[in-house]
Write a protein that holds these residues in place. Structure first.
Motif, mmCIF file in Angstrom:
data_model
loop_
_atom_site.group_PDB
_atom_site.id
_atom_site.type_symbol
_atom_site.label_atom_id
_atom_site.label_comp_id
_atom_site.label_asym_id
_atom_site.label_seq_id
_atom_site.Cartn_x
_atom_site.Cartn_y
_atom_site.Cartn_z
ATOM 1 N N GLU A 127 38.388 62.867 49.847
ATOM 2 C CA GLU A 127 37.681 61.869 50.635
ATOM 3 C C GLU A 127 36.325 62.406 51.026
ATOM 4 N N LEU B 128 33.404 63.165 53.610
ATOM 5 C CA LEU B 128 33.283 63.405 55.041
ATOM 6 C C LEU B 128 32.141 62.556 55.585
ATOM 7 N N THR B 129 32.490 61.541 56.323
ATOM 8 C CA THR B 129 31.525 60.657 56.960
ATOM 9 C C THR B 129 31.602 60.879 58.467
ATOM 10 N N GLU C 167 32.287 58.723 60.618
ATOM 11 C CA GLU C 167 33.469 57.985 61.068
ATOM 12 C C GLU C 167 34.745 58.787 60.801
ATOM 13 N N ARG C 168 34.812 59.428 59.647
ATOM 14 C CA ARG C 168 35.989 60.239 59.304
ATOM 15 C C ARG C 168 36.115 61.433 60.241
ATOM 16 N N ASP D 189 39.282 61.917 62.671
ATOM 17 C CA ASP D 189 40.140 63.095 62.562
ATOM 18 C C ASP D 189 40.281 63.804 63.904
ATOM 19 N N TRP E 123 39.098 69.490 56.518
ATOM 20 C CA TRP E 123 37.728 69.238 56.087
ATOM 21 C C TRP E 123 37.342 70.098 54.894
ATOM 22 N N ALA F 199 38.469 68.246 52.023
ATOM 23 C CA ALA F 199 37.642 67.063 51.786
ATOM 24 C C ALA F 199 36.240 67.411 51.303
ATOM 25 N N THR G 43 28.206 66.425 57.872
ATOM 26 C CA THR G 43 27.688 65.258 57.150
ATOM 27 C C THR G 43 26.166 65.192 57.111
#
Length: 79
Positions: free
Chosen positions: A3, A5-6, A8-9, A13, A48, A51, A75
């Protein structure tokens, strides 16, 4: 495929491990004061890394335990 890493993510998390809603966490709030502990930080580090943040280490997060710092680190977005 990992996925992305944004912001929002990252927020989601952290909120998951704190047991709160993502919107409840402010960017400048000390996450250790909020209840995050070293074991949970290591869970985030491993999550992370998987990710895409392969070089992430515990001290990267522990030196400044704020959502805004972590978001910018992971990010490039300080939001």
């Amino acid at each position: 495929m990992s996925e992305t890493l944004t912001p929002e993510r990252v927020r989601a998390d952290v909120a998951e491990l704190l047991g709160c809603e993502p919107a409840e966490i402010t960017p400048g709030e000390n996450l250790f004061d909020r209840g995050l502990d070293s074991m949970r930080v290591m869970i985030l580090v491993e999550r992370w890394r998987a990710a895409g943040a392969a070089s992430l280490e515990f001290p990267d997060l522990a030196e400044c335990p704020e959502l805004g710092h972590w978001t910018a680190l992971l990010t490039g977005d300080g939001a």
